[in-house]
Write a protein that holds these residues in place. Sequence first.
Motif, PDB file in Angstrom:
ATOM      1  N   VAL A  19      32.324 -15.700  44.280  1.00  0.00           N
ATOM      2  CA  VAL A  19      31.223 -15.230  43.438  1.00  0.00           C
ATOM      3  C   VAL A  19      30.292 -14.321  44.232  1.00  0.00           C
ATOM      4  N   PHE A  20      30.004 -14.705  45.459  1.00  0.00           N
ATOM      5  CA  PHE A  20      29.143 -13.885  46.321  1.00  0.00           C
ATOM      6  C   PHE A  20      29.746 -12.504  46.515  1.00  0.00           C
ATOM      7  N   LEU A  21      31.048 -12.442  46.742  1.00  0.00           N
ATOM      8  CA  LEU A  21      31.713 -11.156  46.954  1.00  0.00           C
ATOM      9  C   LEU A  21      31.589 -10.273  45.720  1.00  0.00           C
ATOM     10  N   MET A  22      31.794 -10.831  44.539  1.00  0.00           N
ATOM     11  CA  MET A  22      31.708 -10.047  43.313  1.00  0.00           C
ATOM     12  C   MET A  22      30.286  -9.534  43.077  1.00  0.00           C
ATOM     13  N   VAL A  23      29.296 -10.393  43.319  1.00  0.00           N
ATOM     14  CA  VAL A  23      27.903 -10.001  43.077  1.00  0.00           C
ATOM     15  C   VAL A  23      27.486  -8.895  44.038  1.00  0.00           C
ATOM     16  N   THR A  24      27.794  -9.050  45.321  1.00  0.00           N
ATOM     17  CA  THR A  24      27.376  -8.045  46.300  1.00  0.00           C
ATOM     18  C   THR A  24      28.085  -6.712  46.081  1.00  0.00           C
ATOM     19  N   MET A  25      29.329  -6.744  45.677  1.00  0.00           N
ATOM     20  CA  MET A  25      30.041  -5.498  45.392  1.00  0.00           C
ATOM     21  C   MET A  25      29.433  -4.801  44.178  1.00  0.00           C
ATOM     22  N   SER A  26      29.049  -5.591  43.166  1.00  0.00           N
ATOM     23  CA  SER A  26      28.429  -5.020  41.974  1.00  0.00           C
ATOM     24  C   SER A  26      27.080  -4.382  42.320  1.00  0.00           C
ATOM     25  N   ILE A  27      26.292  -5.074  43.147  1.00  0.00           N
ATOM     26  CA  ILE A  27      25.003  -4.517  43.564  1.00  0.00           C
ATOM     27  C   ILE A  27      25.207  -3.225  44.342  1.00  0.00           C
ATOM     28  N   HIS A  28      26.199  -3.202  45.217  1.00  0.00           N
ATOM     29  CA  HIS A  28      26.457  -2.002  46.015  1.00  0.00           C
ATOM     30  C   HIS A  28      26.871  -0.827  45.125  1.00  0.00           C
ATOM     31  N   ARG A  29      27.698  -1.107  44.118  1.00  0.00           N
ATOM     32  CA  ARG A  29      28.104  -0.028  43.197  1.00  0.00           C
ATOM     33  C   ARG A  29      26.886   0.545  42.481  1.00  0.00           C
ATOM     34  N   HIS A  30      25.971  -0.340  42.077  1.00  0.00           N
ATOM     35  CA  HIS A  30      24.779   0.136  41.376  1.00  0.00           C
ATOM     36  C   HIS A  30      23.912   0.991  42.297  1.00  0.00           C
ATOM     37  N   TYR A  31      23.631   0.505  43.493  1.00  0.00           N
ATOM     38  CA  TYR A  31      22.797   1.275  44.413  1.00  0.00           C
ATOM     39  C   TYR A  31      23.463   2.588  44.815  1.00  0.00           C
ATOM     40  N   THR A  32      24.785   2.579  44.946  1.00  0.00           N
ATOM     41  CA  THR A  32      25.490   3.819  45.259  1.00  0.00           C
ATOM     42  C   THR A  32      25.321   4.832  44.135  1.00  0.00           C
ATOM     43  N   ALA A  33      25.445   4.341  42.897  1.00  0.00           N
ATOM     44  CA  ALA A  33      25.268   5.229  41.748  1.00  0.00           C
ATOM     45  C   ALA A  33      23.840   5.763  41.676  1.00  0.00           C
ATOM     46  N   VAL A  34      22.873   4.907  41.977  1.00  0.00           N
ATOM     47  CA  VAL A  34      21.469   5.333  41.933  1.00  0.00           C
ATOM     48  C   VAL A  34      21.195   6.369  43.018  1.00  0.00           C
ATOM     49  N   ARG A  35      21.698   6.114  44.232  1.00  0.00           N
ATOM     50  CA  ARG A  35      21.490   7.091  45.305  1.00  0.00           C
ATOM     51  C   ARG A  35      22.105   8.443  44.962  1.00  0.00           C
ATOM     52  N   ALA A  36      23.305   8.414  44.375  1.00  0.00           N
ATOM     53  CA  ALA A  36      23.946   9.676  43.986  1.00  0.00           C
ATOM     54  C   ALA A  36      23.135  10.383  42.903  1.00  0.00           C
ATOM     55  N   ALA A  37      22.593   9.600  41.967  1.00  0.00           N
ATOM     56  CA  ALA A  37      21.811  10.206  40.882  1.00  0.00           C
ATOM     57  C   ALA A  37      20.484  10.772  41.374  1.00  0.00           C
ATOM     58  N   LEU A  38      19.921  10.178  42.412  1.00  0.00           N
ATOM     59  CA  LEU A  38      18.609  10.598  42.900  1.00  0.00           C
ATOM     60  C   LEU A  38      18.675  11.664  43.987  1.00  0.00           C
ATOM     61  N   ARG A  39      19.862  11.975  44.472  1.00  0.00           N
ATOM     62  CA  ARG A  39      19.965  12.981  45.522  1.00  0.00           C
ATOM     63  C   ARG A  39      19.550  14.352  45.002  1.00  0.00           C
ATOM     64  N   LEU A  40      18.794  15.048  45.824  1.00  0.00           N
ATOM     65  CA  LEU A  40      18.371  16.393  45.458  1.00  0.00           C
ATOM     66  C   LEU A  40      19.553  17.350  45.518  1.00  0.00           C
ATOM     67  N   HIS A  41      19.635  18.235  44.534  1.00  0.00           N
ATOM     68  CA  HIS A  41      20.625  19.311  44.584  1.00  0.00           C
ATOM     69  C   HIS A  41      20.054  20.497  43.816  1.00  0.00           C
ATOM     70  N   PRO A  42      20.381  21.707  44.246  1.00  0.00           N
ATOM     71  CA  PRO A  42      19.720  22.894  43.667  1.00  0.00           C
ATOM     72  C   PRO A  42      19.839  22.990  42.162  1.00  0.00           C
ATOM     73  N   GLN A  43      20.928  22.530  41.584  1.00  0.00           N
ATOM     74  CA  GLN A  43      21.116  22.656  40.142  1.00  0.00           C
ATOM     75  C   GLN A  43      20.137  21.808  39.350  1.00  0.00           C
ATOM     76  N   SER A  44      19.520  20.804  40.033  1.00  0.00           N
ATOM     77  CA  SER A  44      18.648  19.878  39.297  1.00  0.00           C
ATOM     78  C   SER A  44      17.174  20.157  39.517  1.00  0.00           C
ATOM     79  N   ILE A  45      16.846  21.300  40.131  1.00  0.00           N
ATOM     80  CA  ILE A  45      15.451  21.596  40.438  1.00  0.00           C
ATOM     81  C   ILE A  45      14.654  21.721  39.139  1.00  0.00           C
ATOM     82  N   GLU A  46      13.533  20.990  39.076  1.00  0.00           N
ATOM     83  CA  GLU A  46      12.651  21.061  37.909  1.00  0.00           C
ATOM     84  C   GLU A  46      11.463  21.957  38.242  1.00  0.00           C
TER      85      GLU A  46
END
Length: 755
Positions: free
Chosen positions: A541-568
């Motif tokens: 259970v611990f392995l499944m939970v930690t992997m799920s948390i890591h996937r979420h944080y990885t997705a969030v980091r990718a979404a929050l990374r600055l890139h020129p196409q997303s400049i507001e």
Amino acid sequence: MNDAHSETGAAGPGVPSPAEALPGLDEDQLHVLGEVGRAWALVSGGPAGQRHALPVDPDLGAFPPSEAIGPDRFGRMVSVAPLGPGTSPADEGPAAGASRLAQRLRHAVIGAPLKSTAVTRERMRKLVALPVLSADALSSVAYGPEAMLAVLVLAGTAGLDYTTPVAAAIAFLMLAVGVSYRQTIRAYPHGGGSYIVASDNLGRVTGLVAAAGLMTDYILTVAVSIASGVAAITSALPSVSGYTVPMGAGVIALLLVGNLRGLRQAGALFAAPTYAFTVAVFALIAVGLHDAAGRDFHATATPHLNATEGVGILLVMRAFASGSTAMTGIEAISNAVPAFQPTEWRNARTTLTWMIGLLITMFAGTTAIAVLDGVVPRSDETVLSQLAHRSFGSGPMYVFTQAATAAVLLLAANTAYNDFPRVLFLLARDGHAPRAFLRLGDRLAFSNGITLLSVAAALVFVAFSGDTASLIPLYAVGVFLAFTLSQAGMVRHWWRLRDRHWRKSLFFNATGCLLSALVFITAGITKFTEGAWVAIVAVGVFLMVTMSIHRHYTAVRAALRLHPQSIEIPMSHDGRRYEPRPPEPPEEEAGREEAGREGPGRDGAGEADARGTVGEDEESPEEIRHLSIVPISTLDLAGMRALAYAASLRQPVMALHLSPSEAEADRFQRYWHVWGDHLPLEVLVSPYRATVAPLVNYIEALHEQQPRLTLTIIVPEIVTRRRRHRFLHSRTANRLQRALRPLPKVVVTTVAYHV
């Protein structure tokens, strides 16, 4: 390169830093940040960081004032619930009074907050580290030999004949694993627990499995140690046996409070029982061997035993696995190398050597006198209590031995309190656990991890009614899983490195790996139906939970990374570029204030209207003067979107950054200059790691400076699609809204970033 560690880790390698919770920017993100700044320059007409564009003076001098800092016995750096204009403490209401009382009570119990710079002083010298980090291993002498004998006695007298060879094999295992962890400290001088070693050498998933084994072991360490300590008390005082669960729960509460007070104070509190227990056991062994020498070391006959099982390899292996529970806690020192005074790795290796020597001597000596005195496990009295009765009678030394045993067992769980939060910190740093576990509490302890361990251990203890025999089968699986993976990782490490003496180091680690794997497999098979399956399921259970948390944080980091196409680009609603409205001339401002003081409002009551507040009678847009404040922790897409939104309103804007240290503050200001310094920036240093309180205090100070100014606090907020991910992110906006609600003319809004 992520410079979150390199630039803010002033405390030294391996020492947790309060700035860990504020991620840094790598070289690629810094380059993109410069591009974003150049895009802002196209629409903002160059840097707009001049402070004269603001209707207030953001530089309030030393913040907070020295008289507000303390910390005295009941003080804190800032007031969490500031008073509004014209109010007094009596106007705060029962909620604020209760909050202040709770704050004072917390400080009275766990102490005044420590500055972040004190983290380097919260270290242990060897004489303190030995009892604190060895309490788990040394105290297991009280139940390890008994667990081994409890299995062998099932085969009657014939089974007890295997006591000496099984105990010798366990002692050799202790030596092999202890020497193996000395090699681990040499290879990882800044801290090399099972999670780090397995992750570095065997991969991320293997490291998580090792961490799962460790976390399970630490929770059970607390439950088993306290259950054994309570058993020592009930052996001496059978009349209190009905209060096992309340006594255990009370000790967990004591451990919680003691560890929340910080590493050094917890060490001073829990050192004495370990030394007292060591003295008692050595006295017990000395007297027992002296008595045996008087009869030429002839063993006393054991009581008549009815065999319920035949002697076989399976029985012997079960006894070996049960007795090996005396090894739990050996890895604690290698996990906690940063907690030692300099030179950390050398002091850690010396302390580990002392611990292994004491552990083997005490385990072998206790087993030897148990064999010589013919003592076997009984349901109403522990083996150690029987030995103490035989050696000391019922006099003061017996009372001292039982009291020391109970104390060290009850407080041996403190080893888990040192390592469990540290492993959680490492997991959170790597994105496998909630980021809340990165935070250091008032006393520079991992308060969230300590609290979680206390709750989990209390639930396990209550669920098993504090029965040591029921908890032991769950115990060996997790710790020996971590031992095995850690030593396997060290074998791979030496094979790849091949430096001086690598063959000798590889041999020691390979031996420890094979023996640990043998115990793990044996315990998993022979004790599966007795409860070991619970530990195995917990690891899964611990392995499944930690992997799920890591996937979420990885997705969030990718979404929050600055890139020129997303400049507001901060544009107003009519398409014009960002040009903040200049502040009013002083004479016009003075006229407004005079009118506010003397002229009647629509209801004829002037400023002191029925609502009793300043300036809340503005009912047309031109009467409202704005200042937008954007609290920002990092320059990612969520932060840039909040800045762009605030700038698009064409009102004065100021960014506000809260830093736990001067080094992190300097780092953020460098990022701000890379971006282009397009908006005024004010940096607050919160040396006691508070977040909402300094923001509230600063906003209140600005309000006092310009009471008729509407302050709009624009907070970037991560909004997750799934409800279960919400607890993985901070709720700063909600806390700010609650804290600022009593203050007039302050608006808190959020700019949501959906992931």
